[in-house]
Design an enzyme around this catalytic site. Structure first.
Site, PDB file in Angstrom:
ATOM      1  N   ALA A   7       0.910  -1.298  -0.148  1.00  0.00           N
ATOM      2  CA  ALA A   7       0.062   0.103   0.060  1.00  0.00           C
ATOM      3  C   ALA A   7       0.762   1.238   0.041  1.00  0.00           C
ATOM      4  CB  ALA A   7      -0.756   0.028   1.194  1.00  0.00           C
ATOM      5  N   GLY A   9       2.242   2.899  -2.772  1.00  0.00           N
ATOM      6  CA  GLY A   9       2.193   3.403  -4.112  1.00  0.00           C
ATOM      7  C   GLY A   9       1.501   4.744  -3.976  1.00  0.00           C
ATOM      8  N   ARG A  13      -3.133   8.939 -10.553  1.00  0.00           N
ATOM      9  CA  ARG A  13      -4.242   9.095 -11.299  1.00  0.00           C
ATOM     10  C   ARG A  13      -5.397   9.443 -10.445  1.00  0.00           C
ATOM     11  NH1 ARG A  13      -5.668   5.197 -15.354  1.00  0.00           N
ATOM     12  NH2 ARG A  13      -4.192   3.407 -14.331  1.00  0.00           N
ATOM     13  N   LYS A  20      -3.919   7.002  -2.144  1.00  0.00           N
ATOM     14  CA  LYS A  20      -4.896   6.178  -2.801  1.00  0.00           C
ATOM     15  C   LYS A  20      -5.761   5.189  -1.901  1.00  0.00           C
ATOM     16  CE  LYS A  20      -3.434   3.262  -6.063  1.00  0.00           C
ATOM     17  NZ  LYS A  20      -3.156   2.528  -7.183  1.00  0.00           N
ATOM     18  N   GLY A  76       9.535  -0.272  -6.083  1.00  0.00           N
ATOM     19  CA  GLY A  76       8.922  -1.764  -6.818  1.00  0.00           C
ATOM     20  C   GLY A  76       8.357  -2.712  -6.150  1.00  0.00           C
ATOM     21  N   ASN A 164      -1.194 -11.664 -14.653  1.00  0.00           N
ATOM     22  CA  ASN A 164      -0.900 -11.727 -13.132  1.00  0.00           C
ATOM     23  C   ASN A 164      -1.702 -10.971 -12.178  1.00  0.00           C
ATOM     24  OD1 ASN A 164       0.497 -11.992 -10.545  1.00  0.00           O
ATOM     25  ND2 ASN A 164       1.858 -10.441 -11.207  1.00  0.00           N
TER      26      ASN A 164
HETATM   27  C1  UD1 Z   1       1.882  -5.121 -10.833  1.00  0.00           C
HETATM   28  C2  UD1 Z   1       2.367  -6.425 -11.401  1.00  0.00           C
HETATM   29  C3  UD1 Z   1       1.884  -6.939 -12.716  1.00  0.00           C
HETATM   30  C4  UD1 Z   1       0.336  -7.230 -12.162  1.00  0.00           C
HETATM   31  C5  UD1 Z   1      -0.456  -6.022 -11.693  1.00  0.00           C
HETATM   32  C6  UD1 Z   1      -1.704  -6.110 -11.339  1.00  0.00           C
HETATM   33  C7  UD1 Z   1       4.773  -6.295 -10.608  1.00  0.00           C
HETATM   34  C8  UD1 Z   1       6.412  -5.937 -10.916  1.00  0.00           C
HETATM   35  N1  UD1 Z   1       3.901  -6.061 -11.523  1.00  0.00           N
HETATM   36  O1  UD1 Z   1       2.159  -4.132 -11.702  1.00  0.00           O
HETATM   37  O2  UD1 Z   1       2.622  -8.117 -13.117  1.00  0.00           O
HETATM   38  O3  UD1 Z   1      -0.311  -7.574 -13.551  1.00  0.00           O
HETATM   39  O4  UD1 Z   1       0.389  -5.502 -10.689  1.00  0.00           O
HETATM   40  O5  UD1 Z   1      -2.236  -5.127 -11.062  1.00  0.00           O
HETATM   41  O6  UD1 Z   1       4.385  -6.644  -9.550  1.00  0.00           O
HETATM   42  N2  UD1 Z   1       3.389  -0.840  -4.431  1.00  0.00           N
HETATM   43  C9  UD1 Z   1       4.370  -0.617  -3.286  1.00  0.00           C
HETATM   44  N3  UD1 Z   1       5.378  -0.015  -3.616  1.00  0.00           N
HETATM   45  C10 UD1 Z   1       6.167   0.084  -4.645  1.00  0.00           C
HETATM   46  C11 UD1 Z   1       5.254  -0.357  -5.846  1.00  0.00           C
HETATM   47  C12 UD1 Z   1       4.229  -0.685  -5.779  1.00  0.00           C
HETATM   48  O7  UD1 Z   1       3.746  -0.816  -2.013  1.00  0.00           O
HETATM   49  O8  UD1 Z   1       7.357   0.309  -4.736  1.00  0.00           O
HETATM   50  C13 UD1 Z   1       2.156  -1.429  -4.322  1.00  0.00           C
HETATM   51  C14 UD1 Z   1       1.176  -0.309  -5.052  1.00  0.00           C
HETATM   52  O9  UD1 Z   1       0.825   0.778  -4.121  1.00  0.00           O
HETATM   53  C15 UD1 Z   1       0.182  -1.135  -5.679  1.00  0.00           C
HETATM   54  C16 UD1 Z   1       0.702  -2.471  -6.047  1.00  0.00           C
HETATM   55  O10 UD1 Z   1       1.949  -2.432  -5.221  1.00  0.00           O
HETATM   56  O11 UD1 Z   1      -1.014  -1.362  -4.494  1.00  0.00           O
HETATM   57  C17 UD1 Z   1       0.959  -2.768  -7.273  1.00  0.00           C
HETATM   58  O12 UD1 Z   1       1.772  -1.776  -7.696  1.00  0.00           O
HETATM   59  P1  UD1 Z   1       1.534  -1.131  -9.277  1.00  0.00           P
HETATM   60  O13 UD1 Z   1       2.556  -0.173  -9.419  1.00  0.00           O
HETATM   61  O14 UD1 Z   1       0.217  -0.617  -9.448  1.00  0.00           O
HETATM   62  O15 UD1 Z   1       2.254  -2.390 -10.181  1.00  0.00           O
HETATM   63  P2  UD1 Z   1       1.831  -2.515 -11.499  1.00  0.00           P
HETATM   64  O16 UD1 Z   1       2.735  -2.043 -12.371  1.00  0.00           O
HETATM   65  O17 UD1 Z   1       0.350  -2.414 -12.031  1.00  0.00           O
END
Ligand code: UD1
Ligand code: CA
Length: 452
Positions: A7, A9, A13, A20, A76, A164
């Site tokens: 949580a 991110g 948007r 969020k 990430g 995924n």
């Molecule tokens: C991710 C997956 C992708 C999948 C998609 C589903 C990876 C590399 N990719 O992509 O395969 O299809 O979700 O929605 O995992 N978050 C953090 N810290 C970070 C980055 C993200 O807590 O450093 C959290 C975000 O808040 C979010 C979730 O992880 O709740 C997913 O992050 P997001 O950046 O939306 O991943 P996607 O690029 O969509």
């Protein structure tokens, strides 16, 4: 089991200062939905990774069963899960959930957990006709070999429709090792959680998959458009459950529950109603159009007519409320009470069969049975500094346009003449009236326009 909820991110948007995962769906933060689903699985460790928005997330959602780990900066999803590593028990598997995916059903998660067993990696996947943006599930001879992100995928990989969802279960000791070896040499320069799949395959750990009952269970919120879409899906699910229980909803698409609504048999709810907090509608209750009802108990056979606002109140059996009535906190109505249009009741108890049918304010009052409160009656409960109670005993009749200046008591069976300003107690059984005597002046002439 350990559960980690991502949580951190930022949710650019959403175009909002609020993180969020704190945006509400059905009146409750997205992350709270995920926490509640996680709790249904009775995890031994429940860890939330937060980051964007500073301490708002832990401050708002602190609970004794939740550990918060800060991810700063956000490098990430793999880096995010790594922040939870010190809190995870190696002896049990780890389930990863997303704080912005609010509608996952615990039975779907249970299927995934079963697929993982104690030593497999298991991924929750779905098939999408348009998989754009998602990580693709790459299989060889049916077995998952890796996940490739949209931005890193070849043309051929982008044609894969199995994606995924991000939700997975991993054996914890291996998960920690795999996370420690991740690199960020990819199109986004991020540490991808999804790279653990290839690590598992290299280590000979079987990779299983499971599917949710419905695709919407895995949909995330990245924008207000998606938030509104998931809100409708969620509300439609609640409506369908109630319809299946026999509740009549005149239009299940114009109906909102932001909390918990329980209904008895033969309950009917017209369009545009909002139920908040905990609301209980007993057998045979009808709720007219456009009512807002929060934390209330409505007993059997009561009729709530259109445009009522009810909060923290109890309505007795066979009572009739509204249209346009307002029941404020602390209102308790017994059986067969009638509260009509433009009547406001606050912190008052009204006993069986009493009526206030038009235009009245009843605050801080104790009212007996079979009392009639005339139109325009007001309890003057507040002197600008303190509040006082009004007591009206059984069978009293309060004439229209009376003011009862509290503290004051109207005795059993007393009558107040219309227009009375009551400042002293009205004795039982008698007529009390305070108004200047009516006079008629015969021979009086209306002024006429002066002649120029
Ligand atoms: C991710 C997956 C992708 C999948 C998609 C589903 C990876 C590399 N990719 O992509 O395969 O299809 O979700 O929605 O995992 N978050 C953090 N810290 C970070 C980055 C993200 O807590 O450093 C959290 C975000 O808040 C979010 C979730 O992880 O709740 C997913 O992050 P997001 O950046 O939306 O991943 P996607 O690029 O969509
Ligand atoms: Ca996403």
């Amino acid at each position: 089991m350990n559960i980690v909820i991502l949580a951190a991110g930022m949710g650019k948007r959403m175009q909002s200062a609020l993180p969020k995962v704190l945006h509400p769906l059905a009146g409750k933060p997205l992350l709270s939905h995920v926490l509640d689903t996680a709790r249904q699985l009775s995890p031994s460790t429940l860890c939330v990774i937060y980051g964007h928005g500073g301490e708002q997330v832990p401050n708002l959602l602190a609970a004794s069963d939740v550990t918060f780990a800060r991810q700063e900066p956000q490098l990430g999803t793999g880096h995010a899960v790594a922040q939870a590593a010190p809190h995870l028990d190696d002896a049990v598997p780890t389930l990863v959930l997303y704080g912005d995916v609010p509608l996952t059903d615990s039975t779907s998660l249970q299927r995934l957990i079963a697929a993982a067993g104690s030593d497999k990696l298991a991924i929750l996947t779905v098939h999408m006709s348009d998989p754009t943006g998602y990580g693709r599930i790459v299989r060889e001879h049916g077995a998952i070999t890796r996940i490739v992100e949209q931005k890193d995928a070849t043309e051929a990989e982008r044609a894969i429709t199995e994606v995924n969802t991000g939700i997975l279960v991993a054996p914890t000791a291996q998960l920690k090792q795999w996370l420690a070896t991740l690199s960020n040499h990819n199109a986004q320069g991020e540490y991808y959680l999804t790279d653990i799949v290839a690590r598992a395959v290299a280590d000979g750990v079987p990779v299983a998959s499971a599917q949710p009952a419905a695709v919407w269970e895995t949909l995330g919120v990245n924008s207000k458009v998606q938030l509104a879409e998931l809100e409708r899906i969620h509300q439609r699910n609640i409506a369908n459950r109630l319809l299946e229980q026999g509740v009549t909803l005149l239009d299940p698409a114009r109906f909102d529950v932001r909390g918990r609504l329980t209904c008895g048999r033969d309950v009917t709810i017209d369009v545009g109603c909002i139920f908040e907090g905990t609301v209980d509608l007993a057998d045979g209750v009808t709720v007219g159009a456009h009512c807002v009802i929060k934390d209330a108990v409505i007993a059997s056979g009561a009729q709530i007519k259109p445009f009522c606002h009810i909060e923290n109140a109890t309505v007795g059996a066979q009572s009739m409320i509204g249209p346009y009535a307002r029941l404020r906190p602390g209102t308790t109505l017994a059986e067969g009470v009638h509260i009509g249009n433009f009547v406001e009741i606050k912190n008052s108890q009204i006993a069986a069969g009493s009526k206030a049918n038009h235009l009245a304010y009843v605050g801080d009052a104790t009212i007996g049975s079979r009392v009639n409160i005339g139109a325009g009656t007001i309890t003057c409960n507040y002197d600008g500094a303190n509040k006082f109670r009004t007591v009206i005993e059984d069978d009293a009749f309060i004439g229209s346009d009376s003011q009862l200046v509290a503290p004051v008591t109207v005795g059993r069976g007393a009558t107040l003449g219309a227009g009375t300003t009551l400042t002293k107690d009205a004795p039982a059984g008698a007529l009390t009236i305070s108004r200047s005597r009516q006079v008629t002046l015969t021979g009086w002439l209306r002024p006429a326009k002066l002649k120029k």
